[in-house]
Design an enzyme around this catalytic site. Structure first.
Site, PDB file in Angstrom:
ATOM      1  N   PRO A  71       0.824  -1.207   0.000  1.00  7.64           N
ATOM      2  CA  PRO A  71       0.000   0.000   0.000  1.00  7.64           C
ATOM      3  C   PRO A  71       0.862   1.262   0.000  1.00  7.64           C
ATOM      4  O   PRO A  71       1.826   1.372   0.766  1.00  7.64           O
ATOM      5  CB  PRO A  71      -0.791  -0.107   1.311  1.00  7.64           C
ATOM      6  CG  PRO A  71      -0.736  -1.552   1.688  1.00  7.64           C
ATOM      7  CD  PRO A  71       0.573  -2.048   1.169  1.00  7.64           C
ATOM      8  N   HIS A  72       0.522   2.191  -0.878  1.00 12.14           N
ATOM      9  CA  HIS A  72       1.213   3.484  -0.958  1.00 12.14           C
ATOM     10  C   HIS A  72       0.266   4.483  -1.600  1.00 12.14           C
ATOM     11  O   HIS A  72      -0.761   4.103  -2.156  1.00 12.14           O
ATOM     12  CB  HIS A  72       2.528   3.359  -1.741  1.00 12.14           C
ATOM     13  CG  HIS A  72       2.370   2.844  -3.133  1.00 12.14           C
ATOM     14  ND1 HIS A  72       2.090   1.526  -3.410  1.00 12.14           N
ATOM     15  CD2 HIS A  72       2.455   3.466  -4.322  1.00 12.14           C
ATOM     16  CE1 HIS A  72       2.009   1.352  -4.714  1.00 12.14           C
ATOM     17  NE2 HIS A  72       2.215   2.515  -5.294  1.00 12.14           N
ATOM     18  N   GLY A  73       0.623   5.743  -1.509  1.00 12.72           N
ATOM     19  CA  GLY A  73      -0.255   6.801  -1.998  1.00 12.72           C
ATOM     20  C   GLY A  73      -0.137   7.046  -3.491  1.00 12.72           C
ATOM     21  O   GLY A  73       0.707   6.473  -4.177  1.00 12.72           O
TER      22      GLY A  73
END
Length: 146
Positions: free
Chosen positions: A60-62
């Protein structure tokens, strides 16, 4: 890879991928790596393109637009022994290890590269999923040379 033991979470469980992603974001927020606006960008990123990478891992990352919300580069490692499904009923994609990342500039690319190299061997993912201590996780990941 600079791994902070306080960002390693062992033995977690989540009902949904959204809950898992939000937890990763909250760890980064609590550690001072991102602003609160980074968490919704992590959820948005998964909507645009799944953060499931195969071999039982998710990263998960932006979104690119959320880079301004990153205060410093950081990674949280969350062990999910029972797994969390990033797919759907027809095509389950179960992750047992989550790497929540935030990178200043292009520093996140190096993190993803190291994670990808380490996790290309599913035996390494199993070792992470079975790790009993935060130090064990640190030692496993620090064995990676890029």
């Amino acid at each position: 890879m600079d791994i902070q033991k306080n960002l390693i979470q062992l033995g977690k469980s989540f009902e949904t991928k959204e809950a898992a992603i939000t937890f990763c974001g909250q760890q980064l927020l609590d550690g001072g790596y991102v602003t609160a606006d980074y968490i919704p960008a992590m959820l948005q990123r998964n909507e645009e393109l799944s953060v499931y990478m195969g071999n039982f891992i998710a990263i998960p990352h932006g979104t690119d637009a959320a880079k301004k919300e990153v205060l410093k580069t950081g990674i949280t490692i969350v062990q999910v022994p029972r797994g969390v499904d990033f797919g759907d009923e027809a095509d389950p994609k179960v992750a047992t290890v989550l790497f929540g990342i935030a990178g200043v500039g292009n520093e996140h690319l190096e993190l993803i590269q190291k994670i990808s190299i380490f996790c290309a061997d599913v035996d390494n993912v199993v070792k992470l999923a079975d790790a009993q201590t935060e130090q064990e996780v640190v030692d496993l990941l620090n064995s990676v040379e890029v």
